[in-house]
Design a protein around this motif. Sequence first.
Motif, PDB file in Angstrom:
ATOM      1  N   GLN A 120       3.124  -3.655   2.185  1.00 25.02           N
ATOM      2  CA  GLN A 120       1.228  -3.336   1.740  1.00 25.02           C
ATOM      3  C   GLN A 120       0.516  -2.370   2.356  1.00 25.02           C
ATOM      4  O   GLN A 120       1.124  -1.638   3.138  1.00 25.02           O
ATOM      5  CB  GLN A 120       1.137  -4.980   2.651  1.00 25.02           C
ATOM      6  CG  GLN A 120      -0.492  -4.651   2.770  1.00 25.02           C
ATOM      7  CD  GLN A 120      -1.151  -6.441   3.862  1.00 25.02           C
ATOM      8  OE1 GLN A 120      -0.228  -6.893   3.838  1.00 25.02           O
ATOM      9  NE2 GLN A 120      -2.345  -6.606   3.922  1.00 25.02           N
ATOM     10  N   SER A 141       2.006  -1.396   5.934  1.00 26.86           N
ATOM     11  CA  SER A 141       2.871  -2.051   6.682  1.00 26.86           C
ATOM     12  C   SER A 141       4.348  -2.211   6.543  1.00 26.86           C
ATOM     13  O   SER A 141       5.374  -2.562   7.491  1.00 26.86           O
ATOM     14  CB  SER A 141       3.735  -3.383   5.500  1.00 26.86           C
ATOM     15  OG  SER A 141       3.314  -3.313   4.334  1.00 26.86           O
ATOM     16  N   TYR A 185       3.624   1.334  -4.997  1.00 26.70           N
ATOM     17  CA  TYR A 185       2.986   0.717  -4.413  1.00 26.70           C
ATOM     18  C   TYR A 185       1.201   1.027  -4.370  1.00 26.70           C
ATOM     19  O   TYR A 185       1.033   2.192  -4.003  1.00 26.70           O
ATOM     20  CB  TYR A 185       3.302   0.030  -3.017  1.00 26.70           C
ATOM     21  CG  TYR A 185       4.588  -0.635  -3.136  1.00 26.70           C
ATOM     22  CD1 TYR A 185       4.469  -1.829  -2.774  1.00 26.70           C
ATOM     23  CD2 TYR A 185       5.474   0.244  -2.123  1.00 26.70           C
ATOM     24  CE1 TYR A 185       6.161  -2.683  -3.273  1.00 26.70           C
ATOM     25  CE2 TYR A 185       6.310  -0.113  -2.673  1.00 26.70           C
ATOM     26  CZ  TYR A 185       6.924  -1.546  -3.174  1.00 26.70           C
ATOM     27  OH  TYR A 185       7.859  -2.099  -2.735  1.00 26.70           O
TER      28      TYR A 185
END
Length: 116
Positions: A3, A25, A105
Motif C-alpha cells: 500500500q 506499507s 504499485y
Amino acid sequence: QVQLVESGGGLVQPGGSLRLSCAASISIFNFNNMGWYRQGPGKERELVAAFTSGGITNYADSVKGRFTISGDNAKNTVYLQMNSLKPEDTAVYYCKARLYDTLTYWGKGTLVTVSS
C-alpha cells in the motif's frame, strides 16, 4: 500486499513550496525503484522524479533544479520537495513503486493546485 499513501497536496501561490509524502506499507529497501508521477489537466501522466535501489535519481526537465526526491528509511516514506512552484505544476501527483521489476504499485494521488 503493498500500500502507498500520498499526502501533502493543496493550494499554493506561484513561487511557493510544498512537500509531498508517500508512506509505504513495507520497507522501501524492497523496491527496485520508486518515484513520483503527475497528471495535469488535459495531459497524460508523466514522470516527475524517481530513484532506483542504487540511489540514482531522475528528474523531468521541467522540474529539474526546483524539485527534490528523498527518502526516510526508518519511516518507510519517500518525499518530494517542490519549490518555486508554477501554475504549470498543477496536477494530481501519484506515488509509484516497483517490486522485482515486475510488480507495480500506485497510490491514489494527491492534488496540487498552483494559482494566485
